[in-house]
Enzyme design. Structure first.
Site, short mmCIF file in Angstrom:
data_model
loop_
_atom_site.label_atom_id
_atom_site.label_comp_id
_atom_site.label_asym_id
_atom_site.label_seq_id
_atom_site.Cartn_x
_atom_site.Cartn_y
_atom_site.Cartn_z
N GLU A 186 0.74 -1.31 0.21
CA GLU A 186 -0.04 -0.08 -0.17
C GLU A 186 0.78 1.37 -0.07
O GLU A 186 0.39 2.26 -0.47
CB GLU A 186 -0.99 -0.07 1.21
CG GLU A 186 -2.07 -1.09 1.33
CD GLU A 186 -2.89 -0.92 0.04
OE1 GLU A 186 -3.48 0.06 -0.29
OE2 GLU A 186 -3.37 -1.85 -0.58
N SER A 198 -51.08 -26.66 -9.65
CA SER A 198 -52.11 -26.07 -10.43
C SER A 198 -52.40 -24.64 -10.07
O SER A 198 -53.27 -24.07 -10.29
CB SER A 198 -53.43 -26.62 -9.56
OG SER A 198 -53.72 -27.89 -10.19
#
Length: 742
Positions: free
Chosen positions: A112, A387
């Site tokens: 970093e 259904s």
């Protein structure tokens, strides 16, 4: 006259005139340069003074205040009552810098900020580059030094503004002047986000390696230094391709350590990629609300493009569409009416509710505990709808001008010709019916009548109607085969409930959503939901289908739901082999659905819960009814629209008197048919309803009108056991259904 022929005096005057002009030009240039230098110096003085003034007025915020402010809180739809909180999933456990091995510190610096111990807290080139990109509209860029990253993440909000960037610079310089480099690095390592809900090096060590930070090896330190840069890109467990990226990043970090003299080449050559543990279940959200929280996380990511770090630590205040009363009603209904006893331990129950015409999800029960099972059964599980598709075929029929009062016969079995073969269809328990109109046939859920209706309309029309109502076109099993009316498709519960909500909204289709508003930690509203609606089906078609679906509630399987004290419509559905059971229905202002399945969705729910088979008209209908009663307490009673009667005018004669159903033995055939389908759902009079094994609803059963046809007697089913139930895997296609009840 040429220059060579001019008199000497003339040539001398010309030379002197040229020198005067050159001296005059140089004088003006020097004056302008002096002015520019003066203005530049003045600018520097003013900028220095402004910076000094701003610097003197900038205070370093309290770290603990920032840490508290960054939790993202989810609220119920009232915007005040907390539903869940994203805090990263792990408690932040700070450690002293001396507890972090030196090689881990150096790995972080190599990744970093290699000049950390030499710079003044700010990278001039990095900051200039970030400002330039900001002015170009590319968003405010991150600080390039560890000090700037620490200040941004620990002291400031995530607002992407130049003001915040300037504060970051000022605080970074002040931090660098008032704190030691060791203190800055320690604070940075204790606050930076590593993914997996882990903030700080100690919790990251636990999340990825299940060990204390003091035990980290060189390779493990290099891994954590790599993943901290962008967890969503480098965590191997987060997405495909991440492992390749993080391996390359680890190599970069190790090479940087060698370059800086922190690791000799022979040691670097021995560094191997570490063994990373799988992601452990987060503790940020638990229980039923955990499923809601993860749905919110998904929408925040999709709608706002937020990554996990911004969601977990951005300090957002998110108002959801979840109604607290509805959510509590869902939990109470499932707890009261879910099947219990032998064979029910692995039965999953899910429930969801949607506001018709809006799409807001007001309740979501995706499972008992997100910590135990991360599959949301309301949004991710796919099982055959059975259904529930009959009202969809009826929608297609009414759209084509067929009246819901049209009558058809329902013998069992019936054989239908298909391209390349035949299909035999049976009713539930092989019951034969006489002439019934389509409304009563829906209440009795007569398979043979609705397959015949589908044949008349065309199965492709059923598919079109499903899509018009909101079922996605790519739903597994949504094909234009003749038996699609019996529910070969496998939508999710939310999708199916929203399709019925379209009918309830008199044809207005809406996109479902769960995030209503997002406010930043600074009070800025960055998102407000706007319901997305469009015409799905004709309002008159919806009115006639609604009317037909009320018959299910007054004389069909919906009577098991109990009395809601208001008009209601719905339908039950059960897939082949009872591997799934549904009940979906609605009142004008709320649609809700319940689905139930066992194991992975392929296990028959037979001889469990004290009954021979779980169908949609049993436990699911009871859960649905209890939820609706609780959720609708205090709400206005709203009537459904009047039946329009589309297609009635073209009837040429009075419909015959409806005949009572008769039971028949199965018809023997001399030639085998290609397929056999049987169905359908039991009504309240059939033997599989759990009338003696499950508690009664909290309100009395409704006083219902006598059915227009006598309830059929129910001989034992003669159809063979199903062989190909549909699993929850969305990539699996279904065999023609044998919708046995629900």
């Amino acid at each position: 006259m040429t220059s060579s022929t001019r008199p000497p005096a003339t040539r001398r005057d010309a030379r002197q005139s040229g020198r005067r002009r050159r001296r005059s030009g140089r004088g003006r240039g020097r004056t302008i340069l002096l002015w520019l230098l003066g203005l530049g110096l003045l600018g520097v003085v003013l900028a220095t003074g402004a910076f000094a003034w701003a610097y003197s007025r900038t205070d370093i915020p309290e770290p603990n205040d920032f840490a508290d402010a960054q939790s993202t809180i989810l609220y119920y739809d009232d915007g005040q009552t907390e539903l869940a909180r994203f805090t990263g999933g792990y408690d932040r456990e700070s450690v002293l810098l001396e507890e972090v091995p030196l090689h881990v510190q150096q790995a972080v610096l190599a990744a970093e900020d290699r000049s950390f111990y030499d710079n003044q807290g700010v990278s001039v080139t990095g900051t200039a580059r970030g400002v330039y990109r900001t002015l170009r509209g590319e968003g405010v860029q991150s600080g390039s030094t560890i000090t700037q990253q620490y200040v941004k993440n620990y002291y400031l909000t995530a607002d992407q503004t130049l003001t915040r960037k300037l504060r970051e610079i000022l605080i970074s310089v002040k931090i660098d002047n008032t704190q030691s480099k060791e203190q800055i690095l320690e604070n940075y390592l204790n606050t930076i986000y590593f993914g997996r809900g882990a903030y700080g090096i100690q919790t990251a060590s636990d999340a990825y390696f299940d060990k204390d930070v003091s035990e980290l090896s060189v390779s493990e330190g290099a891994f954590l230094a790599s993943v901290m840069n962008a967890p969503s890109l480098f965590d191997p467990d987060y997405a495909d391709g991440n492992e390749e990226r993080v391996r390359a990043r680890v190599d970069y970090v190790v090479a940087g350590m060698v370059e800086e003299g922190w690791l000799d080449q022979s040691a670097a050559d021995g560094v191997e990629f570490p063994e990373v543990q799988d992601t452990q279940p987060t503790t940020a959200v638990q229980g039923v609300e955990g499923y809601v929280a993860q749905e919110v996380r998904g929408e925040l990511s999709e709608l706002l493009g937020l990554e996990d770090a911004a969601i977990d630590s951005g300090g957002l205040r998110v108002t959801t569409t979840i109604d607290r009363d509805h959510q509590e009603a869902a939990k109470a209904a499932v707890e009261q009416f879910r099947p219990t006893g032998e064979g029910t331990d692995d039965i999953t129950v899910a429930l969801t509710a949607v506001r018709p015409g809006d799409g807001a999800i007001t309740a979501m029960y995706g499972g008992e505990d997100y910590q135990q099972t991360q599959l949301n059964a309301a949004t991710d599980a796919r099982v055959q709808a059975g259904s529930l598709f009959k009202p969809i075929t009826l929608t297609a029929a009414v759209t084509e001008g067929i009246s819901t009062e049209s009558v058809m016969a329902g013998p069992s079995p019936m054989t239908f010709g298909l391209e390349g073969g035949e299909v035999e269809v049976r009713n539930f328990r092989d019951v034969s019916f006489g002439l019934l109109d389509l409304r009563v046939a829906l209440a009795e859920s007569v398979n043979t009548i609705y397959v015949a209706l589908n044949e008349e309309v065309g199965p492709a029309r059923t598919v079109e109607a499903a899509v018009d109502l909101g079922i996605p076109e790519d739903t597994p099993g949504l094909g234009s085969d003749l038996t699609n009316v019996l529910g070969t498709a496998s939508p999710t519960l939310v999708e199916m409930t929203n399709a019925y909500a379209t009918i309830a909204a008199e044809g207005q289709r809406a996109e479902t959503y769960v995030v209503a508003e997002v406010v930043t930690a600074t009070g800025e509203t960055t998102f407000e939901a706007e319901p997305e609606t469009e015409d799905g089906i004709d309002a008159g078609v919806a009115a006639d289908v609604i009317d037909a679906m009320t018959y299910v509630m007054t004389q069909g399987s919906g009577t098991t739901a109990g009395d809601l004290g208001r008009p209601s419509a719905g339908k039950s559905g059960t897939s082949e082999g009872n591997v799934s059971a549904w009940f979906d229905g609605f009142v004008p202002q709320l649609a809700a659905g319940v689905v139930m399945y066992k194991g992975d969705g392929t296990v028959p729910m037979q001889d469990v819960g004290g009954i021979d088979q779980i169908t949609g008209g049993t436990f699911p209908a009871q859960v649905w009814g209890e939820f609706m009663r609780r959720a609708l307490q205090g709400e206005d009673v709203i009537p459904f629209p009047e039946r329009v009667g589309l297609g009635d005018a073209i009837e040429t004669s009075e419909p015959p008197t409806e005949q009572a159903p008769t039971t028949q033995p199965p018809v023997e055939t001399t030639a085998p048919t290609t397929e056999t389908t049987t169905s359908e759902e039991p009504t309240e009079t059939t033997s599989e309803e759990p009338t003696e094994t499950t508690p009664e609803p909290t309100t009395p059963e409704p006083t219902t009108p006598a059915p227009t046809t006598p309830a059929p007697t129910t001989p034992a089913p003669t159809t063979p056991a199903p062989t190909a139930p549909l699993p929850t895997d969305p990539g699996t296609t279904a065999a023609p259904p044998v919708d046995p009840g629900g």
